[in-house]
Motif scaffolding. Structure first.
Motif, PDB file in Angstrom:
ATOM      1  N   PRO A 199      14.560  60.281  71.216  1.00 42.33           N
ATOM      2  CA  PRO A 199      15.865  60.076  71.334  1.00 42.33           C
ATOM      3  C   PRO A 199      16.966  60.653  72.087  1.00 42.33           C
ATOM      4  CG  PRO A 199      14.862  60.342  69.098  1.00 42.33           C
ATOM      5  CD  PRO A 199      13.725  60.900  70.345  1.00 42.33           C
ATOM      6  N   GLU A 200      16.585  61.292  72.895  1.00 43.68           N
ATOM      7  CA  GLU A 200      17.578  62.066  73.909  1.00 43.68           C
ATOM      8  C   GLU A 200      17.347  61.495  75.170  1.00 43.68           C
ATOM      9  OE1 GLU A 200      19.411  65.448  73.552  1.00 43.68           O
ATOM     10  OE2 GLU A 200      19.696  65.462  71.654  1.00 43.68           O
ATOM     11  N   GLY A 201      16.313  60.642  75.271  1.00 44.67           N
ATOM     12  CA  GLY A 201      16.066  59.985  76.663  1.00 44.67           C
ATOM     13  C   GLY A 201      15.106  60.743  77.294  1.00 44.67           C
ATOM     14  N   ASN A 202      14.544  61.754  76.769  1.00 44.73           N
ATOM     15  CA  ASN A 202      13.365  62.471  77.522  1.00 44.73           C
ATOM     16  C   ASN A 202      11.964  61.548  77.660  1.00 44.73           C
ATOM     17  OD1 ASN A 202      14.762  64.885  77.901  1.00 44.73           O
ATOM     18  ND2 ASN A 202      14.742  65.002  75.701  1.00 44.73           N
ATOM     19  N   GLU A 203      11.709  61.507  78.805  1.00 44.94           N
ATOM     20  CA  GLU A 203      10.455  60.696  78.853  1.00 44.94           C
ATOM     21  C   GLU A 203       8.974  61.443  78.494  1.00 44.94           C
ATOM     22  OE1 GLU A 203      12.223  61.329  81.762  1.00 44.94           O
ATOM     23  OE2 GLU A 203      13.149  59.498  82.079  1.00 44.94           O
ATOM     24  N   PHE A 204       8.179  60.552  77.963  1.00 43.56           N
ATOM     25  CA  PHE A 204       6.706  61.258  77.864  1.00 43.56           C
ATOM     26  C   PHE A 204       6.051  60.062  77.627  1.00 43.56           C
ATOM     27  CE2 PHE A 204       8.593  59.702  73.524  1.00 43.56           C
ATOM     28  CZ  PHE A 204       7.477  59.223  72.708  1.00 43.56           C
ATOM     29  N   CYS A 205       4.818  60.372  77.735  1.00 43.79           N
ATOM     30  CA  CYS A 205       3.613  59.193  77.753  1.00 43.79           C
ATOM     31  C   CYS A 205       2.629  59.186  76.533  1.00 43.79           C
ATOM     32  CB  CYS A 205       2.843  59.336  79.199  1.00 43.79           C
ATOM     33  SG  CYS A 205       3.720  59.032  80.528  1.00 43.79           S
ATOM     34  N   LEU A 206       2.376  57.976  76.197  1.00 39.41           N
ATOM     35  CA  LEU A 206       1.330  57.995  75.079  1.00 39.41           C
ATOM     36  C   LEU A 206       0.282  57.241  75.992  1.00 39.41           C
ATOM     37  CD1 LEU A 206       0.110  57.358  72.355  1.00 39.41           C
ATOM     38  CD2 LEU A 206       1.252  55.157  72.303  1.00 39.41           C
ATOM     39  N   LEU A 207      -0.967  58.321  75.958  1.00 38.44           N
ATOM     40  CA  LEU A 207      -2.086  57.857  76.784  1.00 38.44           C
ATOM     41  C   LEU A 207      -3.111  57.026  76.062  1.00 38.44           C
ATOM     42  CD1 LEU A 207      -2.591  61.428  78.384  1.00 38.44           C
ATOM     43  CD2 LEU A 207      -1.255  59.275  79.299  1.00 38.44           C
ATOM     44  N   HIS A 208      -4.031  56.603  76.649  1.00 37.84           N
ATOM     45  CA  HIS A 208      -4.965  55.493  75.903  1.00 37.84           C
ATOM     46  C   HIS A 208      -6.167  56.067  75.042  1.00 37.84           C
ATOM     47  CE1 HIS A 208      -8.212  52.543  75.832  1.00 37.84           C
ATOM     48  NE2 HIS A 208      -7.412  51.763  75.793  1.00 37.84           N
ATOM     49  N   SER A 209      -6.614  57.306  75.494  1.00 35.63           N
ATOM     50  CA  SER A 209      -7.616  57.963  74.599  1.00 35.63           C
ATOM     51  C   SER A 209      -7.130  58.413  73.237  1.00 35.63           C
ATOM     52  CB  SER A 209      -8.126  58.937  75.377  1.00 35.63           C
ATOM     53  OG  SER A 209      -8.808  58.602  76.641  1.00 35.63           O
ATOM     54  N   ILE A 262      10.176  53.874  84.441  1.00 35.00           N
ATOM     55  CA  ILE A 262      10.263  54.709  85.617  1.00 35.00           C
ATOM     56  C   ILE A 262       9.610  54.105  86.791  1.00 35.00           C
ATOM     57  CG2 ILE A 262      10.494  56.884  83.985  1.00 35.00           C
ATOM     58  CD1 ILE A 262       7.688  57.456  84.799  1.00 35.00           C
ATOM     59  N   GLY A 263       9.212  53.082  86.925  1.00 34.28           N
ATOM     60  CA  GLY A 263       9.009  52.297  88.019  1.00 34.28           C
ATOM     61  C   GLY A 263       7.480  52.229  88.075  1.00 34.28           C
ATOM     62  N   GLN A 264       6.856  52.188  86.661  1.00 27.52           N
ATOM     63  CA  GLN A 264       5.584  52.009  86.389  1.00 27.52           C
ATOM     64  C   GLN A 264       5.263  50.362  86.931  1.00 27.52           C
ATOM     65  OE1 GLN A 264       7.541  52.885  84.190  1.00 27.52           O
ATOM     66  NE2 GLN A 264       6.820  52.503  82.289  1.00 27.52           N
ATOM     67  N   SER A 265       3.959  50.010  87.364  1.00 27.67           N
ATOM     68  CA  SER A 265       3.359  48.707  87.579  1.00 27.67           C
ATOM     69  C   SER A 265       3.215  47.755  86.438  1.00 27.67           C
ATOM     70  CB  SER A 265       2.301  48.715  88.565  1.00 27.67           C
ATOM     71  OG  SER A 265       1.199  49.176  87.964  1.00 27.67           O
ATOM     72  N   GLY A 266       2.957  48.275  85.377  1.00 25.46           N
ATOM     73  CA  GLY A 266       2.479  47.466  84.144  1.00 25.46           C
ATOM     74  C   GLY A 266       1.017  47.261  83.939  1.00 25.46           C
ATOM     75  N   THR A 267       0.490  48.031  84.765  1.00 30.97           N
ATOM     76  CA  THR A 267      -1.108  47.682  84.743  1.00 30.97           C
ATOM     77  C   THR A 267      -1.609  49.305  84.355  1.00 30.97           C
ATOM     78  OG1 THR A 267      -1.627  48.391  86.948  1.00 30.97           O
ATOM     79  CG2 THR A 267      -1.364  46.086  86.479  1.00 30.97           C
ATOM     80  N   GLU A 268      -0.625  50.194  83.904  1.00 31.52           N
ATOM     81  CA  GLU A 268      -1.240  51.416  83.672  1.00 31.52           C
ATOM     82  C   GLU A 268      -1.991  51.477  82.114  1.00 31.52           C
ATOM     83  OE1 GLU A 268       1.919  51.785  86.470  1.00 31.52           O
ATOM     84  OE2 GLU A 268       1.978  50.806  84.573  1.00 31.52           O
ATOM     85  N   SER A 269      -2.683  52.311  81.954  1.00 35.78           N
ATOM     86  CA  SER A 269      -3.479  52.531  80.903  1.00 35.78           C
ATOM     87  C   SER A 269      -2.585  53.248  79.600  1.00 35.78           C
ATOM     88  CB  SER A 269      -4.780  53.081  80.748  1.00 35.78           C
ATOM     89  OG  SER A 269      -4.714  54.306  81.482  1.00 35.78           O
ATOM     90  N   TRP A 270      -1.297  53.700  80.368  1.00 35.71           N
ATOM     91  CA  TRP A 270      -0.606  54.510  79.338  1.00 35.71           C
ATOM     92  C   TRP A 270       0.696  53.567  79.124  1.00 35.71           C
ATOM     93  CZ3 TRP A 270      -1.930  56.001  84.291  1.00 35.71           C
ATOM     94  CH2 TRP A 270      -0.888  55.696  85.242  1.00 35.71           C
ATOM     95  N   HIS A 271       1.635  54.337  78.288  1.00 37.64           N
ATOM     96  CA  HIS A 271       2.811  53.583  77.817  1.00 37.64           C
ATOM     97  C   HIS A 271       3.853  54.837  78.260  1.00 37.64           C
ATOM     98  CE1 HIS A 271       1.568  49.867  76.144  1.00 37.64           C
ATOM     99  NE2 HIS A 271       0.817  50.771  75.490  1.00 37.64           N
TER     100      HIS A 271
END
Length: 126
Positions: free
Chosen positions: A111-121, A97-106
């Protein structure tokens, strides 16, 4: 007095598939089904507890554009790398979604394309 979030409602082309995915991700169980094809999933303690339930309902409407709300998750019993591998094995995909690649999350997509984030903690289970 304040409100709290008790349910999140997600539209899905395939509610069965999406409910199965999120049950595995969150360790939820199926709580109920409605005549319209909606499936409610949540913790074993049921609705109204400290964790919101997910109500996944059928739709034929196409998704247009970026989601205005997304879910963030944290691992409870493993580090972020191990949880990322688990989520990918369950059917999540990496999303750009345009992230820089240095974020601490993924940034991932269900399966339906809905974005979600896996945080670091890592957080304690509820």
């Amino acid at each position: 007095m304040a409100c709290r979030i008790t349910e999140l409602v997600i539209d899905a082309a395939d509610p069965e598939r999406l409910a199965a995915f999120w049950r595995e991700v969150l360790g939820y169980i199926e709580l109920g089904r409605e005549d319209d094809g909606s499936i409610e999933i949540g913790p074993e303690s049921g609705a109204g507890g400290p964790q919101p339930t997910l109500v996944i309902g059928p739709t034929q409407d196409p998704r247009n554009g970026k989601l205005r709300l997304h879910i963030d998750v944290n691992a409870t019993d493993r580090d972020q790398d191990a949880e990322l591998e688990r989520l990918l094995a369950l059917g999540a995909t990496r999303a750009d979604i345009g992230q820089s690649g240095t974020e601490s999350w993924h940034v991932l997509a269900d399966p339906e394309g809905n974005e979600f984030c896996l945080l670091h903690s890592r957080v304690r289970p509820v």
